[in-house]
Design a protein around this motif. Structure first.
Motif, PDB file in Angstrom:
ATOM      1  N   SER A   1      -0.486  10.227   3.914  1.00  0.00           N
ATOM      2  CA  SER A   1      -1.713  10.918   4.312  1.00  0.00           C
ATOM      3  C   SER A   1      -2.272  11.623   3.085  1.00  0.00           C
ATOM      4  CB  SER A   1      -1.424  11.938   5.418  1.00  0.00           C
ATOM      5  OG  SER A   1      -2.605  12.636   5.775  1.00  0.00           O
TER       6      SER A   1
ATOM      7  N   ASP B   1      -7.457  10.171   4.395  1.00  0.00           N
ATOM      8  CA  ASP B   1      -7.014   8.782   4.362  1.00  0.00           C
ATOM      9  C   ASP B   1      -5.570   8.714   4.850  1.00  0.00           C
ATOM     10  OD1 ASP B   1      -6.819   6.101   3.937  1.00  0.00           O
ATOM     11  OD2 ASP B   1      -6.900   6.178   1.745  1.00  0.00           O
ATOM     12  N   THR B   2      -5.351   8.050   5.989  1.00  0.00           N
ATOM     13  CA  THR B   2      -4.021   7.925   6.594  1.00  0.00           C
ATOM     14  C   THR B   2      -3.616   6.461   6.632  1.00  0.00           C
ATOM     15  OG1 THR B   2      -4.416   9.873   7.973  1.00  0.00           O
ATOM     16  CG2 THR B   2      -2.591   8.438   8.600  1.00  0.00           C
ATOM     17  N   LYS B   3      -2.409   6.169   6.123  1.00  0.00           N
ATOM     18  CA  LYS B   3      -1.919   4.796   6.073  1.00  0.00           C
ATOM     19  C   LYS B   3      -0.516   4.715   6.658  1.00  0.00           C
ATOM     20  CE  LYS B   3      -4.453   3.659   1.811  1.00  0.00           C
ATOM     21  NZ  LYS B   3      -4.339   3.198   0.407  1.00  0.00           N
TER      22      LYS B   3
ATOM     23  N   ASP C   1       0.827  -1.206   0.000  1.00  0.00           N
ATOM     24  CA  ASP C   1       0.000   0.000   0.000  1.00  0.00           C
ATOM     25  C   ASP C   1       0.861   1.254   0.000  1.00  0.00           C
ATOM     26  OD1 ASP C   1      -2.363  -1.292  -0.134  1.00  0.00           O
ATOM     27  OD2 ASP C   1      -2.766  -1.269   2.015  1.00  0.00           O
TER      28      ASP C   1
ATOM     29  N   ARG D   1     -11.573  -4.916  10.086  1.00  0.00           N
ATOM     30  CA  ARG D   1     -12.079  -3.670   9.523  1.00  0.00           C
ATOM     31  C   ARG D   1     -13.359  -3.273  10.246  1.00  0.00           C
ATOM     32  NH1 ARG D   1     -13.894  -3.135   3.294  1.00  0.00           N
ATOM     33  NH2 ARG D   1     -15.453  -4.652   4.013  1.00  0.00           N
TER      34      ARG D   1
ATOM     35  N   ARG E   1      -0.107  -3.433   8.643  1.00  0.00           N
ATOM     36  CA  ARG E   1      -0.622  -2.222   8.016  1.00  0.00           C
ATOM     37  C   ARG E   1      -1.765  -1.662   8.846  1.00  0.00           C
ATOM     38  NH1 ARG E   1      -0.757  -5.034   2.705  1.00  0.00           N
ATOM     39  NH2 ARG E   1      -2.992  -5.227   3.042  1.00  0.00           N
ATOM     40  N   GLN E   2      -1.868  -0.356   8.873  1.00  0.00           N
ATOM     41  CA  GLN E   2      -2.988   0.329   9.507  1.00  0.00           C
ATOM     42  C   GLN E   2      -3.519   1.387   8.554  1.00  0.00           C
ATOM     43  OE1 GLN E   2      -2.060   1.839  13.392  1.00  0.00           O
ATOM     44  NE2 GLN E   2      -1.800  -0.187  14.284  1.00  0.00           N
ATOM     45  N   ASN E   3      -4.842   1.510   8.524  1.00  0.00           N
ATOM     46  CA  ASN E   3      -5.481   2.455   7.621  1.00  0.00           C
ATOM     47  C   ASN E   3      -6.676   3.092   8.330  1.00  0.00           C
ATOM     48  OD1 ASN E   3      -7.414   2.203   4.554  1.00  0.00           O
ATOM     49  ND2 ASN E   3      -6.354   3.948   5.395  1.00  0.00           N
ATOM     50  N   ASN E   4      -6.671   4.415   8.425  1.00  0.00           N
ATOM     51  CA  ASN E   4      -7.786   5.150   9.010  1.00  0.00           C
ATOM     52  C   ASN E   4      -8.344   6.098   7.949  1.00  0.00           C
ATOM     53  OD1 ASN E   4      -7.696   4.239  11.863  1.00  0.00           O
ATOM     54  ND2 ASN E   4      -5.671   5.171  11.811  1.00  0.00           N
ATOM     55  N   PHE E   5      -9.627   5.943   7.681  1.00  0.00           N
ATOM     56  CA  PHE E   5     -10.269   6.711   6.623  1.00  0.00           C
ATOM     57  C   PHE E   5     -11.537   7.364   7.166  1.00  0.00           C
ATOM     58  CE2 PHE E   5     -13.425   6.947   3.191  1.00  0.00           C
ATOM     59  CZ  PHE E   5     -12.744   7.741   2.277  1.00  0.00           C
TER      60      PHE E   5
END
Length: 353
Positions: free
Chosen positions: A188, A214-216, A83, A317, A249-253
């Motif tokens: 970001s 969207d932060t990854k 990603d 998720r 992995r971390q993803n905050n949307f």
């Protein structure tokens, strides 16, 4: 063949350019030092002309190249881009205005005639701004519609890549290799979209305002140990390979949108959505392989291979809809799963020159 007094020295290149009045710039630096027991290379580049600074091949060379991790078993694959938006930039074709800063060091130490040690580090930082204006007209038998859209997107991404390699030939019949690769990346993305639709006589039909963030972030390690033994009998060979990989992995949307609907130019309804999504992903992979080759006569060979692996995967998720100060879990979009996969294979093959 170099003379002894020519095996020590420096060499390098410097490139640069600047454009006015748009203030475009591009610069690249390469410095190399070498002597009989070591080679050290420093590289750096920066530009705002939509280039990553180095080609994808240069990036792979500095980061240790591709690692063959349990080659031939797709379940053992942990992916290459992780990603990571920077990798896609290196392939070219990126839209918008991109500013990139890249730097790294590549060291090779020849500790002895049979022992080599190398270390690679590469850092990339990129930001991209994209502004898009779209005018679209749709014609139907009864009417026509016009849509005007302004879409803004800002991306900030960075990546660290570390690679360590060690190889040692114990003697003419024993060989040992170790390789490990560590990657850290984060990005970001902020997006803002405003659009409106006009109907007959340019009457306002609807407007849309959409904002998202969207932060990854991700990290991973890939290690491999290899041993090879040659016997006195020609073409008799034994080898073993063990590998380990870990990826997280971390993803905050977050997404906020509001659609206003109009009749005869008057607002009659508003449809709004506020949503948050969080993803946590982890994967562990363990693998090993044993190989033995035995000559049969002059031109015949028989090969035996034992291979096994274990993959543990976790994905969580959670999607929440927000109304005022209250959060509700969206069950239709929320999921969690654990995946375990293991295999063992034994194979034999006969070959003739």
């Amino acid at each position: 063949t170099l003379k002894e007094d020519k095996k020590v020295g420096f060499m390098g290149t410097v490139k640069g350019g600047y454009g006015y009045p748009n203030h475009r710039y591009k610069g690249q630096l390469s410095l190399n030092y070498f002597n009989p027991i070591m080679r050290i290379s420093l590289v750096g580049a920066t530009n705002n002309v939509n280039e990553a600074g180095f080609s994808y091949k240069d990036y792979q060379d500095m980061s240790g190249g591709h690692s063959n991790f349990m080659n031939g078993n797709r379940a053992m694959n942990i992916g290459n881009n992780w990603d990571d938006p920077i990798v896609s930039m290196m392939w070219g074709g990126a839209t918008g205005e991109t500013r990139a800063i890249t730097g790294g060091i590549n060291t090779n130490f020849f500790l002895s005639k049979n022992t080599d040690l190398s270390f690679h580090y590469m850092y990339t930082n990129a930001q991209r701004f994209n502004l898009k204006n779209v005018y679209l007209r749709s014609v139907t038998p009864e009417n026509f519609f016009t849509r005007n859209t302004v879409d803004q997107n800002f991306l900030l991404a960075q990546r660290h890549n570390i690679n360590l390699k060690f190889s040692h030939k114990i003697d003419s019949t024993h060989e040992f290799k170790f390789n490990t690769n560590v990657r850290l990346n984060g990005s970001s993305t902020l997006s803002d979209q405003i659009s409106n639709t006009l109907g007959a006589n340019d009457s306002l039909e609807n407007t849309l305002n959409l904002e998202s963030n969207d932060t990854k972030s991700g990290a991973g390690v890939l290690s491999n140990v290899y041993y090879k033994r040659k016997f006195k009998k020609k073409d008799r060979v034994f080898s073993g390979n063990a590998a380990f990989a870990y990826l997280t992995r971390q993803n905050n949307f977050s997404n906020v949108s509001a659609t206003d609907l109009y009749t005869d130019g008057l607002l009659f309804d508003t449809d709004s959505l506020q949503q948050q999504q969080g993803i946590r992903y982890n994967k562990q992979v363990y693998g090993a392989q044993l190989f033995y080759k035995e000559p049969l006569g002059k031109d015949n060979f028989i090969e035996f291979k034992l291979k096994g692996g274990l993959s543990i995967e976790f994905n969580d998720r959670v999607v929440k809809d927000i109304s005022g100060q209250t959060e509700f879990v969206n069950d239709t979009m929320t999921d969690i799963y654990h995946k375990y996969y293991n295999f063992q294979t034994v194979s034999a093959a006969f070959a003739r020159k």
